[in-house]
Design a protein around this motif. Structure first.
Motif, PDB file in Angstrom:
ATOM      1  N   UNK A  66      33.039  34.215  39.184  1.00 49.86           N
ATOM      2  CA  UNK A  66      33.942  35.372  38.469  1.00 49.86           C
ATOM      3  C   UNK A  66      33.777  35.535  37.204  1.00 49.86           C
ATOM      4  N   UNK A  75      42.586  42.805  37.087  1.00 47.77           N
ATOM      5  CA  UNK A  75      43.665  41.568  37.279  1.00 47.77           C
ATOM      6  C   UNK A  75      43.097  40.954  38.450  1.00 47.77           C
ATOM      7  N   UNK A  76      42.314  41.271  39.388  1.00 52.31           N
ATOM      8  CA  UNK A  76      42.070  40.824  40.651  1.00 52.31           C
ATOM      9  C   UNK A  76      42.894  41.211  41.731  1.00 52.31           C
ATOM     10  N   UNK A  77      43.815  42.249  41.162  1.00 52.58           N
ATOM     11  CA  UNK A  77      44.710  42.792  42.479  1.00 52.58           C
ATOM     12  C   UNK A  77      44.176  44.096  43.035  1.00 52.58           C
ATOM     13  N   UNK A  86      44.905  45.830  45.563  1.00 50.86           N
ATOM     14  CA  UNK A  86      45.851  46.598  46.462  1.00 50.86           C
ATOM     15  C   UNK A  86      45.901  48.058  45.970  1.00 50.86           C
ATOM     16  N   UNK A  87      45.798  48.188  44.720  1.00 52.52           N
ATOM     17  CA  UNK A  87      45.718  49.866  44.082  1.00 52.52           C
ATOM     18  C   UNK A  87      44.565  50.343  44.007  1.00 52.52           C
ATOM     19  N   UNK A 100      39.370  37.448  35.187  1.00 53.28           N
ATOM     20  CA  UNK A 100      40.420  37.657  36.522  1.00 53.28           C
ATOM     21  C   UNK A 100      39.886  38.996  37.123  1.00 53.28           C
TER      22      UNK A 100
END
Lengths: 302, 475
Positions: free
Chosen positions: B286, B336-338, B340-341, B289
């Motif tokens: 990584x 941020x490692x999210x 979904x968007x 994040x």
């Protein structure tokens, strides 16, 4: 190339063997709340790694190489279970080549086995959205569940690391005392929330509502994991006129669009709850998580 | 007579009901017995159910009592205790609804439906990659118009505490006949120590990056040109794989495979032992994040004997050694490692192949000509896929192949037009929409210059639907 690879492999292998075995055990927690709990119960005897942070959607994580590497050298995996991590954890565990942390082994622990799950679906159909057959997996938002999971986790740590069982027992006792005192504090502070009608963005809060007695009127998402459309939101606005809710609850990791839309028209506040440890600046540990959650809910009630 | 008759009648009349009664008591006795039996059964049945319910109620009550005391101790209110009672009840009820365990051992099954609607300028049946020895795999595009494509049926489960089995079949139709291909049928170990893992059977090789992905996981409707030209779109073989993951925070994976080598770049074999060897290493980690990366280096070696290609008239065959190197990278970014968007995925691979050996072909009745031959060919692709809003992604891909210089020795190059120097290219763009993790609709546009001097503008519409078990995907 083959010979080179083998040589490199052998060199690495020797290097690894040369390291002295560390006293601490490595714990791989799938979500921040279990990382925090493992730190409380494990104390100095555990090195804790959290696979996700509070701003990530726990349903949508990828089986990243870094996760496989961490799982490889872990002695205990602490997962939520109830299929929350179904999209990535099985792949991480299989790829890691670590027999000790496979499901069914003492090194694999699921928090969901220690508590009673709510919202167990009576009908299993993908047409109903992202349903979890075992029940709603967001069980960490009822602090009474945290205590149950802590109990089970201490027992499991003692099984994986028998030499530390006395330490885990003592840590658990200390944590439980502190937690029970905090529980009284939170419940007294949150007494005025009982019966307060709320909307939720995602069905992420049944355990919180169950604990505090919040009255969930419904979710903005028409189906779990499906973004609400404009007709869905307009329908909710209509219902809001008939049965007004006091606030909209939203986990920190979700998009604000839908809840902000409704909040603006219904003139009620959106409460962004930390949802897990690290979800807000104040929620830096499990105590902070509930302190902040209760504080934010009360602030919205005023 | 007149006296007797009524008397007889009376007697008969008197006797009739008696007889009737005499007969009927026997029948009623049996019926009654049966009825009683049934009643007793019913009663017993209900008694058992009532007993069970009472037991459960008692359990619930004791639980609620203990919950109440616990609640009192913990300082919770009475309503919480009441909820605990309700929970205890639902739990008691829940035990009844638990499914029978017989089906619990069924393996997880999933079915992938993958179908395409295409519009091509050129005839797909004449597809070839000029400058390269045909790999003989399914490299051509599907037929024009509607085509069913391949449906994939995947079955997997733990065999026992040591093994996990995994099978994947592709179901297709060719010339009106159903065709089942065994894509994968492999067993992997679950309990080898020290980070080792073994896999045996038929499997997708661990070399490269895209090689291990199944067609439904691709970000485009078809495979990169380099994989089509060098491997017949993927390295899949019957053999054994050994992998080792290092116990370090940086992901390090090393693996090697020994396989039959019966398909391209190998050739059908009649000998004992192995015909294809691979070795690969992957590193990954990584960056903060938001980013994750993986790089890899792989090597594939095969020693084909009389690997035939082209239409078999005249016969053309290659014997010798084939070595391919693959360098791959993938980089993923999400705030941020999210993911979904919005999220971004960059991926690219470079393939280099050296083949040395003997090339033979039939020179039209005048016997067979053969000569030492040497090829050095390379190919690469680079692609970027960006999710600009939830469920919507857009992507671009470039493919480049270099046929390099073919040293045909003493052979006349005019007899082998497909090996004439040519550098095929292809550019693709796609847009896809995934209403859920289980469904995807895709539009892809491509300009394919695989054929020398012929550019093929392509439009693809594709759907990929996954039914059944929730499969976890690789990075």
């Amino acid at each position: 190339m083959l010979i080179k690879t083998i040589l490199r492999l052998a060199a690495l292998f020797l290097a690894v063997l040369a390291f002295p075995a560390a006293a601490a055990i490595n714990v791989f927690a799938t979500v921040p709340e279990w990382a925090a709990l493992a730190r409380e119960v494990g104390g100095d005897r555990v090195n804790v790694f959290s696979a996700t942070n509070a701003l990530q959607d726990p349903h949508r994580i990828e089986a990243r190489p870094s996760l496989i590497a961490r799982a490889r050298s872990s002695q205990l995996v602490v997962a939520t279970g109830a299929e929350l991590e179904i999209g990535w954890l099985p792949m991480v565990l299989r790829e890691a080549g670590n027999a000790a942390i496979q499901p069914g082994q003492p090194g694999y622990f699921e928090a969901a086995t220690a508590v009673r799950l709510l919202e167990v679906p009576v009908r299993l159909d993908r047409a109903d959205g992202d349903v979890h057959p075992g029940g709603n997996p967001h069980l960490q938002l009822d602090p009474r569940n945290i205590l149950k999971v802590a109990d089970a986790l201490a027992a499991r740590l003692a099984l994986v690391d028998p030499a530390g069982s006395a330490v885990y027992k003592a840590n658990l006792a200390r944590f439980a005392d502190k937690w029970k005192a905090a529980l009284v504090r939170w419940e007294q502070a949150a007494a005025s929330l009982r019966g307060a009608p709320v909307w939720v963005q995602h069905r992420a809060f049944p355990y919180l509502s169950d604990w505090l007695g919040l009255k969930e009127l419904g979710a903005l998402e028409p189906k779990p994991g499906v973004e609400p459309g404009s007709t869905q939101l307009a329908g909710i606005l209509e219902r809001q006129k008939a049965t007004p809710a006091r606030m909209i609850l939203r986990p920190a990791y979700t998009r604000p669009t839908a809840s902000d839309w409704l909040a603006e028209r219904a003139h009620i506040p959106v409460v962004v709850l930390p949802f897990t440890v690290g979800g807000s600046a104040e929620a830096n540990d499990l105590f902070g998580l509930f302190d902040d959650t209760v504080r934010r809910l009360l602030a919205a009630l005023k | 007579m007149t006296f007797v008759r009524p008397a007889a009648l009376c007697a008969a009349l008197a006797a009739f009901p008696a007889a009737a009664f005499a007969a009927s008591p026997a029948a009623t006795e049996a019926d009654l017995k049966q009825l009683r039996e049934q009643l007793r059964e019913l009663r017993d049945n209900y008694q058992q159910r009532i007993d069970a319910l009472e037991r459960r109620l008692a359990e619930a009550e004791t639980r609620s009592a203990s919950a109440a005391t616990a609640a009192a101790e913990a300082g919770t209110t009475a309503s919480a205790a009441a909820r605990s009672v309700a929970e205890a009840r639902t739990e008691a009820g829940g035990t009844v609804n638990r499914p029978a365990a017989e089906s619990a051992f069924n393996p997880s099954v999933s079915l992938i439906l993958d179908s395409k609607l295409t519009r091509f300028q050129r005839d797909p049946s004449s597809y070839r990659i000029d400058g390269f020895i045909p790999s003989g795999g399914e490299v051509g595009p599907p037929r024009k118009g509607f085509s069913l494509g391949e449906s994939e049926l995947a079955i997997s489960a733990n065999v026992d505490h040591l093994f996990r089995g995994n099978a994947r079949f592709s179901l297709a139709e060719e010339d009106g006949a159903g065709v089942v291909n065994v894509e994968e049928a492999s067993v992997e170990t679950l309990a080898l120590p020290e980070g080792f893992k073994m896999k045996f059977g038929r499997f997708l090789s661990g070399v490269g990056y895209i090689n291990q992905q199944h067609p439904h996981e691709w970000d485009f409707a078809d495979a990169p040109l380099a994989y089509k030209a060098f491997f017949g779109y993927r390295v899949q073989n019957d053999g054994v794989q050994l992998r080792w993951v290092a116990p370090t925070d940086l992901f390090m994976e090393f693996g090697a495979e020994v396989a039959n080598g019966g398909s391209f770049p190998g050739a059908e074999r009649k000998a004992n032992g192995a015909g294809l060897w691979t070795a690969f290493a992957h590193l990954g980690g990584d960056i903060g994040d938001s980013s994750a990366w993986q790089v890899g280096l792989s090597h594939v070696r095969a020693n084909p004997r009389e690997r035939q290609f082209g239409d078999q008239n005249p016969t053309k065959a290659f014997s010798g050694s084939s070595q391919t190197w693959i360098a791959d990278f993938v980089y993923k970014w999400a705030p941020n490692g999210n993911s979904s968007v919005t999220n971004l995925k960059l991926q690219g691979e470079y393939l280099l192949r050296r083949e040395t050996g003997e090339l033979a072909y039939d020179v039209g009745g005048a016997g067979e000509a053969s000569s030492a031959a040497r090829f050095r060919q390379s190919g690469s692709y680079l692609q970027a896929v960006y999710q600009f809003m939830p469920r919507w992604r857009v992507g671009v891909r470039g493919d480049w192949l270099r046929s390099g210089t073919a040293d045909l020795g003493t052979l006349d190059p005019a007899g082998l037009p497909i090996l004439a120097g040519y550098n095929p290219t292809r550019q693709s763009a796609m847009l896809d929409w995934s209403p859920s993790e289980f469904s995807r609709l895709r539009l892809q546009l491509a300009r394919d210059k695989s054929r020398d001097g012929e550019s093929d503008n392509q439009v693809w519409l594709q759907y990929v639907m996954s039914l059944g078990a929730h499969g976890a995907h690789k990075f």
